[in-house]
Design a protein around this motif. Structure first.
Motif, short mmCIF file in Angstrom:
data_model
loop_
_atom_site.label_atom_id
_atom_site.label_comp_id
_atom_site.label_asym_id
_atom_site.label_seq_id
_atom_site.Cartn_x
_atom_site.Cartn_y
_atom_site.Cartn_z
N ILE A 166 -8.46 1.44 10.04
CA ILE A 166 -8.19 2.87 10.08
C ILE A 166 -7.88 3.41 8.69
N HIS A 167 -7.12 2.63 7.92
CA HIS A 167 -6.63 3.16 6.65
C HIS A 167 -7.54 2.90 5.47
N THR A 168 -8.57 2.10 5.64
CA THR A 168 -9.40 1.82 4.47
C THR A 168 -10.88 2.05 4.71
N HIS A 169 -11.23 2.74 5.75
CA HIS A 169 -12.64 3.05 6.00
C HIS A 169 -13.53 1.83 6.04
N CYS A 170 -13.09 0.79 6.70
CA CYS A 170 -14.03 -0.31 6.91
C CYS A 170 -13.97 -0.67 8.39
N LYS A 226 3.89 -5.73 1.44
CA LYS A 226 4.66 -4.82 0.60
C LYS A 226 5.27 -3.72 1.47
N LYS A 227 6.51 -3.37 1.19
CA LYS A 227 7.24 -2.45 2.07
C LYS A 227 6.50 -1.15 2.34
N SER A 228 6.02 -0.53 1.24
CA SER A 228 5.39 0.77 1.42
C SER A 228 4.12 0.65 2.28
N ILE A 229 3.45 -0.49 2.15
CA ILE A 229 2.21 -0.65 2.92
C ILE A 229 2.52 -0.93 4.39
N ILE A 230 3.56 -1.74 4.61
CA ILE A 230 3.98 -1.97 5.99
C ILE A 230 4.25 -0.63 6.67
N LYS A 231 4.90 0.25 5.89
CA LYS A 231 5.23 1.55 6.46
C LYS A 231 3.97 2.39 6.71
N GLN A 232 3.10 2.35 5.72
CA GLN A 232 1.88 3.15 5.86
C GLN A 232 1.05 2.70 7.06
N MET A 245 -1.12 12.60 0.52
CA MET A 245 -0.39 11.34 0.34
C MET A 245 -1.35 10.28 -0.19
N THR A 246 -0.98 9.66 -1.30
CA THR A 246 -1.86 8.59 -1.77
C THR A 246 -1.44 7.27 -1.15
N SER A 247 -2.42 6.45 -0.94
CA SER A 247 -2.19 5.17 -0.29
C SER A 247 -1.73 4.13 -1.30
N ASP A 248 -1.00 3.13 -0.82
CA ASP A 248 -0.63 2.03 -1.69
C ASP A 248 -1.65 0.92 -1.66
N ILE A 249 -2.64 1.07 -0.81
CA ILE A 249 -3.73 0.09 -0.81
C ILE A 249 -4.75 0.53 -1.84
N TRP A 250 -5.02 -0.37 -2.76
CA TRP A 250 -5.79 0.06 -3.93
C TRP A 250 -7.18 0.58 -3.60
N THR A 251 -7.84 -0.01 -2.61
CA THR A 251 -9.19 0.51 -2.32
C THR A 251 -9.12 1.99 -1.98
N GLU A 252 -8.01 2.41 -1.42
CA GLU A 252 -7.87 3.84 -1.11
C GLU A 252 -7.35 4.63 -2.29
N LYS A 253 -6.37 4.03 -2.96
CA LYS A 253 -5.78 4.70 -4.12
C LYS A 253 -6.85 5.01 -5.17
N TYR A 254 -7.78 4.08 -5.34
CA TYR A 254 -8.81 4.26 -6.37
C TYR A 254 -10.14 4.74 -5.81
N ARG A 255 -10.11 5.19 -4.59
CA ARG A 255 -11.36 5.74 -4.04
C ARG A 255 -11.62 7.09 -4.71
#
Ligand code: ADP
Ligand code: MG
Lengths: 384, 314
Positions: A343-347, A365-371, B1-11
């Protein structure tokens, strides 16, 4: 039950050589480990030895809980009381491969430690000797195999009982019962009892419908042990078991019986061809292909071997389906996580599952767990 | 909101931020400016900007209103076109609120659709073509039926070059204050083969361990992400230990949730790189082909892979 009524005397048990060995080791207080399939007489032998040789039997079997402290207490008590009263105790730990990993935590380890320290009369039994759980334990004791009883041995016992019960029988019927028991005396006696009519005749007519396991094992024996086209290709005809299930039985046991690589290769080759016909049946709905599927998986496998093997492994039901189920349970969590990644990374979810190891390290990582809104369960899975 | 997952952050969020794929971006940009977008087919390997470009198109066309006018679906997850058709129907029914007279449906990984599903998709495209534009994405356009391809303008994405990859590495390096040495940069390119998603994930994994990234750290993470199980399975078979090869095969498939096709592709790749006698190698590859064919035809994965392993034991 005739199984209780006709408990054999020590000298009537077919495994005399093994029994002598056990008695010998017990005298020297060397721990003994018996292995062999269910129903071949391991426990009976021990019970009888205890009786005839004046041991007081202390038995714990699979239904008892056996963790570390329990085993320590039991063996500790037995050895202490020995010194107090002077009587001999024999400790029987039945079916130790049934000690489960979590419930009987430390059980095997404790057992291994105790038997190497304590001098006591200890006998253990198990079904599978090649079990990783008992690897270190094996080194500390004498190992004795209880082979499945032969058809003749079982026939003899059955005839004795039949005579005592005044059953009229044909020899061929008794040996047929014996053969299909696959070495399990207890099973054979039960079959004898259930198939005796009120008029004390032996009637085997509907035996085949009740017990598939014996049937399929007979069929496997035919397929693996003979090289004859006609008998083997017919081996599955009257079996009350779905052909695809028979296929699984053959597939699972083939490399247990055939040990030469060339035989395995030729055998699996035929099985894989049979499988192709199976998928063709499904695709084309053309059921005549079933003939080819079934000949390839029976005669095909039978004729794949260069020579017959004399050893007879105990044929088992495949554990593959169970394993698939367990893996699905495990992978379920992975899938939930993958859904969130997706859902969060378009794959796609599939993609996230396949590349899961790429993510595993940084998702915690905390922020990612939250996201991703990961649950505690999922976090635990990630941290594994 | 920017994501902390890099593939999204740098999209990339604008056309200008897309690295490489210059001609494609130019053509699309002018189409977007004219607000006359045809159905599009984006073909190319993973992680080269297909999804990214599709979202940028929507953002450019609809501005802050882009979300309700853009539907992203993944063909490989939803299987059967039935579900997709329903979603498409609901989405296309309402008219676009923006000045643009159409909405956009982005259907990712179309090559995983069966032929029947593709036929259904084609009808759906026709049915809604007045109110929607489809952007389809796939790895291989050859897997799509002609009637679909003929309805789309086809854009072929290329794997990103070493220069492209270096550019994104540099960007991440600055942004995240991490160090990446020369050797590591090389490995990043080789391993990712121009797949930026793979590259960014690998980098983020490694940087969660250290912020001085060298060859050694990368290789550690890579070997973790690329389990050696398949190699071990092949070795067991070559050492004539069929039973254990079989056991390991089952465990690997189950524990990692891999399909028979995943495994055979990996086996084939590994064999190519193995140091074995040429004739043997050729024979093994030939056998792989046969088994892969059987799998595609719908045979039992585990049985067919076993027969492959058994052939290796000879
Ligand atoms: N051409 C590109 N320029 C910049 N970043 C890119 C490019 N292609 C891919 N990426 C990066 O890789 C990630 C995945 O790309 P994506 O567009 O989803 O690939 P796909 O081609 O598989 O749809 C993006 O989020 C982005 O971070
Ligand atoms: Mg994509």
């Amino acid at each position: 039950m005739w199984t209780d009524k006709y408990i054999p005397e020590l000298k009537e048990i077919p495994h005399q050589r093994e029994i002598d060995l056990i008695i010998q080791y017990l005298k020297e207080k060397i721990p003994v480990l018996l292995y062999g399939p269910t129903g071949v007489g391991k426990t009976t032998s021990i019970i009888k030895i205890a009786k005839d040789h004046n041991y007081e039997l202390l038995e714990i079997n699979a239904s008892d809980k056996r963790n570390k402290s329990e085993i320590e207490t039991l063996i500790g008590n037995a050895t202490q009381q020995l010194s107090l009263f002077g009587g001999k105790k024999l400790i029987l730990l039945d079916e130790i491969d049934g000690l489960s990993g979590t419930q009987d935590k430390g059980g095997i380890a404790a057992l291994t430690k105790i038997i190497s320290k304590t001098k006591a009369h200890i006998v253990m039994t198990c079904n599978e000797i090649e079990n990783d759980k008992i690897k270190s334990l094996k080194k500390k004791c004498k190992i004795i195999e209880f082979k499945p009883n032969t058809t003749q041995e079982i026939s003899l016992i059955l005839k004795e009982i039949a005579k005592k019960e005044n059953i009229t029988f044909k020899d061929s019927e008794i040996s047929s019962l014996a053969r299909r028991s696959n070495g399990d005396i207890r099973g054979a006696i039960i079959d004898l009892q259930v198939n005796s009519t009120l008029e004390n005749n032996l009637d085997l007519t509907d035996l085949s419908n009740r017990e598939n396991k014996g049937e399929i094992i007979n069929a496997l024996t035919l397929i693996f042990k003979s090289k004859d086209f006609n008998t083997t290709s017919q081996s599955l005809t009257n079996i009350d078991l779905d052909p695809n299930e028979c296929f699984l039985w053959i597939e699972y046991n083939l490399p247990k019986e055939y040990t030469k690589t060339e035989d395995i290769y030729q055998g699996i080759k035929k099985l894989s061809k049979a499988d192709i016909f199976k998928s063709r049946i499904i695709r084309r709905q053309y059921f005549r292909f079933l003939i080819y599927q079934s000949i390839l998986m029976t005669a095909g496998v039978a004729l794949a071997k260069k020579e017959k093997y004399s050893l007879k492994p105990s044929y088992k039901k495949t554990s593959r389906l169970l394993k698939i189920w367990m893996a699905n349970q495990r992978n379920h969590k992975k899938k939930l996580i993958a859904e969130k990644i997706s859902i969060h990374t378009h794959c796609s979810i599939n993609h996230a599952i396949k590349t899961y190891p790429h993510y595993k390290k940084f998702l915690v990582k905390k922020s990612i767990i939250k996201q991703l809104d990961l649950s505690d369960d999922e976090i635990e899975y990630l941290n594994k | 909101m920017t994501s902390d997952i890099w593939t999204e952050k740098y999209r990339p969020k604008k056309f200008e931020e897309i690295i490489g794929q210059k001609e494609i971006v130019l053509r699309i940009k002018s189409l977007v400016e004219k607000k006359s977008l045809p159905h599009c087919l984006f073909a190319g390997p993973a992680g080269v900007g297909k999804t990214t470009l599709a979202t940028i198109i929507a953002k450019e066309l609809f501005d802050e209103n882009w979300k309700p006018n853009f539907l992203e679906l993944n063909a490989s997850d939803d299987r059967g076109i039935g579900i997709i058709r329903n979603e498409i129907k609901n989405f296309a029914r309402t008219m676009s609120l923006a000045k643009i007279p159409f909405k956009i449906i982005f259907l990712d990984e179309c090559d995983s659709l069966t032929r029947d599903a593709q036929q259904a998709l084609r009808r759906t495209m026709e049915q809604y073509s007045r109110s929607t534009r489809f952007i389809l994405s796939c790895n291989f356009s050859s897997k799509l039926i002609d009637p679909i391809k003929s309805r789309c303008s086809i854009f072929r994405f290329k794997p990103l070059t070493k220069e492209n990859v270096d550019e994104i590495i540099k960007k991440i390096k600055n942004e995240e204050s991490i160090e990446i040495d020369e050797d590591a940069t090389k490995i990043l390119f080789e391993y990712s083969q121009g797949d930026l998603r793979k590259l960014e994930n690998l980098l983020q994994s490694t940087s969660s361990v250290t912020n001085k990234i060298t060859k050694k750290e990368l290789e550690e993470i890579i070997s973790f992400a690329q389990p050696k199980d398949v190699q071990e399975i092949i070795n067991l078979a070559l050492n004539k230990d069929f039973q254990n090869a079989k056991r390991k095969l089952l465990n690997t498939m189950l524990n990692q949730g891999l399909s028979g096709l995943d495994i055979i592709k990996e086996i084939q790749k590994q064999i190519i790189n193995m140091e074995i006698e040429d004739n043997k190698k050729l024979e093994m590859i030939e056998q792989c082909g046969e088994i892969e064919f059987r799998l595609v035809e719908g045979s039992d994965e585990f049985v067919q892979l076993q027969s492959l392993l058994a052939s290796f034991t000879r």
